[in-house]
Design a protein around this motif. Sequence first.
Motif, PDB file in Angstrom:
ATOM      1  N   PRO A 146     -18.192   5.412  -7.581  1.00 37.21           N
ATOM      2  CA  PRO A 146     -16.961   6.049  -7.106  1.00 37.21           C
ATOM      3  C   PRO A 146     -15.721   5.325  -7.622  1.00 37.21           C
ATOM      4  CG  PRO A 146     -17.892   4.687  -5.383  1.00 37.21           C
ATOM      5  CD  PRO A 146     -18.872   4.678  -6.531  1.00 37.21           C
ATOM      6  N   ILE A 147     -14.600   5.980  -7.515  1.00 38.20           N
ATOM      7  CA  ILE A 147     -13.326   5.395  -7.935  1.00 38.20           C
ATOM      8  C   ILE A 147     -13.075   4.108  -7.146  1.00 38.20           C
ATOM      9  CG2 ILE A 147     -11.911   6.715  -6.306  1.00 38.20           C
ATOM     10  CD1 ILE A 147      -9.855   6.972  -8.677  1.00 38.20           C
ATOM     11  N   THR A 148     -12.606   3.086  -7.832  1.00 35.63           N
ATOM     12  CA  THR A 148     -12.370   1.803  -7.175  1.00 35.63           C
ATOM     13  C   THR A 148     -10.891   1.541  -6.933  1.00 35.63           C
ATOM     14  OG1 THR A 148     -12.355   0.640  -9.298  1.00 35.63           O
ATOM     15  CG2 THR A 148     -14.462   0.760  -8.118  1.00 35.63           C
ATOM     16  N   GLY A 149     -10.021   2.344  -7.509  1.00 33.00           N
ATOM     17  CA  GLY A 149      -8.600   2.141  -7.261  1.00 33.00           C
ATOM     18  C   GLY A 149      -7.717   2.973  -8.157  1.00 33.00           C
ATOM     19  N   VAL A 150      -6.418   2.825  -7.903  1.00 32.90           N
ATOM     20  CA  VAL A 150      -5.373   3.514  -8.654  1.00 32.90           C
ATOM     21  C   VAL A 150      -4.350   2.461  -9.058  1.00 32.90           C
ATOM     22  CG1 VAL A 150      -3.599   5.314  -8.561  1.00 32.90           C
ATOM     23  CG2 VAL A 150      -5.733   5.603  -7.280  1.00 32.90           C
ATOM     24  N   ILE A 151      -3.905   2.501 -10.305  1.00 29.80           N
ATOM     25  CA  ILE A 151      -2.867   1.599 -10.791  1.00 29.80           C
ATOM     26  C   ILE A 151      -1.644   2.436 -11.152  1.00 29.80           C
ATOM     27  CG2 ILE A 151      -2.186  -0.073 -12.554  1.00 29.80           C
ATOM     28  CD1 ILE A 151      -5.076  -0.912 -12.778  1.00 29.80           C
ATOM     29  N   PHE A 152      -0.510   2.094 -10.542  1.00 35.29           N
ATOM     30  CA  PHE A 152       0.745   2.797 -10.779  1.00 35.29           C
ATOM     31  C   PHE A 152       1.578   2.004 -11.781  1.00 35.29           C
ATOM     32  CE2 PHE A 152      -0.789   4.162  -6.736  1.00 35.29           C
ATOM     33  CZ  PHE A 152      -0.443   5.505  -6.663  1.00 35.29           C
ATOM     34  N   THR A 197      -0.949  -1.572  -7.282  1.00 36.87           N
ATOM     35  CA  THR A 197      -2.217  -0.952  -6.928  1.00 36.87           C
ATOM     36  C   THR A 197      -2.238  -0.601  -5.449  1.00 36.87           C
ATOM     37  OG1 THR A 197      -3.389  -2.941  -6.245  1.00 36.87           O
ATOM     38  CG2 THR A 197      -3.354  -2.454  -8.617  1.00 36.87           C
ATOM     39  N   THR A 198      -3.104   0.314  -5.113  1.00 39.82           N
ATOM     40  CA  THR A 198      -3.274   0.684  -3.717  1.00 39.82           C
ATOM     41  C   THR A 198      -3.891  -0.463  -2.920  1.00 39.82           C
ATOM     42  OG1 THR A 198      -5.360   1.733  -4.336  1.00 39.82           O
ATOM     43  CG2 THR A 198      -3.434   3.164  -4.127  1.00 39.82           C
ATOM     44  N   GLU A 206       5.903  -2.817  -0.913  1.00 36.21           N
ATOM     45  CA  GLU A 206       5.720  -3.138   0.508  1.00 36.21           C
ATOM     46  C   GLU A 206       4.777  -2.151   1.181  1.00 36.21           C
ATOM     47  OE1 GLU A 206       9.591  -3.453   2.306  1.00 36.21           O
ATOM     48  OE2 GLU A 206      10.155  -5.107   0.971  1.00 36.21           O
ATOM     49  N   TYR A 207       4.867  -0.894   0.813  1.00 38.78           N
ATOM     50  CA  TYR A 207       3.980   0.119   1.388  1.00 38.78           C
ATOM     51  C   TYR A 207       2.518  -0.208   1.078  1.00 38.78           C
ATOM     52  CZ  TYR A 207       1.533   4.510   2.058  1.00 38.78           C
ATOM     53  OH  TYR A 207       0.623   5.455   2.446  1.00 38.78           O
ATOM     54  N   PHE A 208       2.224  -0.496  -0.183  1.00 36.14           N
ATOM     55  CA  PHE A 208       0.843  -0.809  -0.565  1.00 36.14           C
ATOM     56  C   PHE A 208       0.369  -2.122   0.056  1.00 36.14           C
ATOM     57  CE2 PHE A 208       1.451   1.951  -4.518  1.00 36.14           C
ATOM     58  CZ  PHE A 208       0.819   3.025  -3.925  1.00 36.14           C
ATOM     59  N   GLU A 209       1.236  -3.137   0.121  1.00 40.33           N
ATOM     60  CA  GLU A 209       0.856  -4.401   0.749  1.00 40.33           C
ATOM     61  C   GLU A 209       0.528  -4.194   2.229  1.00 40.33           C
ATOM     62  OE1 GLU A 209       4.196  -6.924  -0.100  1.00 40.33           O
ATOM     63  OE2 GLU A 209       3.500  -7.365  -2.136  1.00 40.33           O
ATOM     64  N   THR A 210       1.351  -3.396   2.917  1.00 39.84           N
ATOM     65  CA  THR A 210       1.119  -3.116   4.334  1.00 39.84           C
ATOM     66  C   THR A 210      -0.168  -2.321   4.533  1.00 39.84           C
ATOM     67  OG1 THR A 210       3.493  -3.131   4.757  1.00 39.84           O
ATOM     68  CG2 THR A 210       2.101  -2.045   6.406  1.00 39.84           C
ATOM     69  N   ALA A 211      -0.368  -1.305   3.715  1.00 39.93           N
ATOM     70  CA  ALA A 211      -1.572  -0.476   3.824  1.00 39.93           C
ATOM     71  C   ALA A 211      -2.830  -1.301   3.551  1.00 39.93           C
ATOM     72  CB  ALA A 211      -1.495   0.702   2.861  1.00 39.93           C
ATOM     73  N   ALA A 212      -2.754  -2.203   2.571  1.00 31.46           N
ATOM     74  CA  ALA A 212      -3.917  -3.028   2.232  1.00 31.46           C
ATOM     75  C   ALA A 212      -4.231  -4.046   3.323  1.00 31.46           C
ATOM     76  CB  ALA A 212      -3.679  -3.753   0.904  1.00 31.46           C
ATOM     77  N   ALA A 213      -3.220  -4.444   4.093  1.00 32.43           N
ATOM     78  CA  ALA A 213      -3.411  -5.455   5.138  1.00 32.43           C
ATOM     79  C   ALA A 213      -3.989  -4.856   6.421  1.00 32.43           C
ATOM     80  CB  ALA A 213      -2.092  -6.141   5.447  1.00 32.43           C
ATOM     81  N   LYS A 214      -3.979  -3.543   6.556  1.00 32.74           N
ATOM     82  CA  LYS A 214      -4.523  -2.915   7.761  1.00 32.74           C
ATOM     83  C   LYS A 214      -6.036  -3.160   7.834  1.00 32.74           C
ATOM     84  CE  LYS A 214      -1.085   0.671   8.297  1.00 32.74           C
ATOM     85  NZ  LYS A 214      -0.799   2.097   8.308  1.00 32.74           N
ATOM     86  N   PRO A 215      -6.551  -3.435   9.046  1.00 34.13           N
ATOM     87  CA  PRO A 215      -7.980  -3.749   9.170  1.00 34.13           C
ATOM     88  C   PRO A 215      -8.918  -2.641   8.716  1.00 34.13           C
ATOM     89  CG  PRO A 215      -6.810  -4.092  11.255  1.00 34.13           C
ATOM     90  CD  PRO A 215      -5.847  -3.517  10.286  1.00 34.13           C
ATOM     91  N   ASP A 216      -8.513  -1.384   8.837  1.00 32.28           N
ATOM     92  CA  ASP A 216      -9.408  -0.284   8.450  1.00 32.28           C
ATOM     93  C   ASP A 216      -9.334   0.042   6.976  1.00 32.28           C
ATOM     94  OD1 ASP A 216      -6.825   0.698   8.651  1.00 32.28           O
ATOM     95  OD2 ASP A 216      -7.447   2.654   9.400  1.00 32.28           O
ATOM     96  N   HIS A 217      -8.469  -0.649   6.204  1.00 31.78           N
ATOM     97  CA  HIS A 217      -8.322  -0.396   4.763  1.00 31.78           C
ATOM     98  C   HIS A 217      -9.477  -1.054   4.023  1.00 31.78           C
ATOM     99  CE1 HIS A 217      -6.810  -0.907   0.653  1.00 31.78           C
ATOM    100  NE2 HIS A 217      -6.260   0.260   0.884  1.00 31.78           N
ATOM    101  N   LYS A 218     -10.061  -0.338   3.113  1.00 37.09           N
ATOM    102  CA  LYS A 218     -11.183  -0.881   2.329  1.00 37.09           C
ATOM    103  C   LYS A 218     -10.813  -0.961   0.888  1.00 37.09           C
ATOM    104  CE  LYS A 218     -14.716   0.549   5.465  1.00 37.09           C
ATOM    105  NZ  LYS A 218     -15.938   1.219   5.721  1.00 37.09           N
TER     106      LYS A 218
END
Length: 190
Positions: free
Chosen positions: A147-153, A100-101, A178-190
Amino acid sequence: MSLKGFLAVRYIIGALFLGLACATGGIVNGQTAIAPQEKQRAVMVPPEIILPVVVSQPDCPLQFENVVLLKYLNGLGGEAYQLRNRGTKTIRSYMLATLTTAGTGDETTTDKSLKPGQTSPPPHEGDEVEVVRLTDELRDKLKLRGPITGVIFFMVVRVEFADGTVFSDELAYKALREYFETAAAKPDHK
């Protein structure tokens, strides 16, 4: 329910079905009998709420088909899909993944043989699941609005063939995870 909550609940489904299966045993005239299970009722989650996406893997011998996300009327979530062996060799086992994103995911390994051209059973075949129409009342009850709550790959990670050879897309899977884990860990990611 958030996407993380939806996915967390997914992991519980297997345990619940096992518990339900164990709980349905009974004693009839001194003999053990298994009572018929009551069908679980679910709706298909609209893609404008949670979007299922099959990762493009042109060289992969295994293909996802008929992917749907489910929301059970008891509030739990799940997924259903078929798999087609579009290769030329019999598949002995395979590993699938969902990502997931939000940086979460799951891996499943199955030791089920699929001959060339063969498709796994249709979604829900053999399961005690009845898919019902998503009414406005059920949309509200199951919180499937907004609104959309997420995407599942959905992705094939590894395929082992009956002749011992292997298809692997593990590097792409690890990079995407790793890309999604890193993106999710960013402070501005909701």
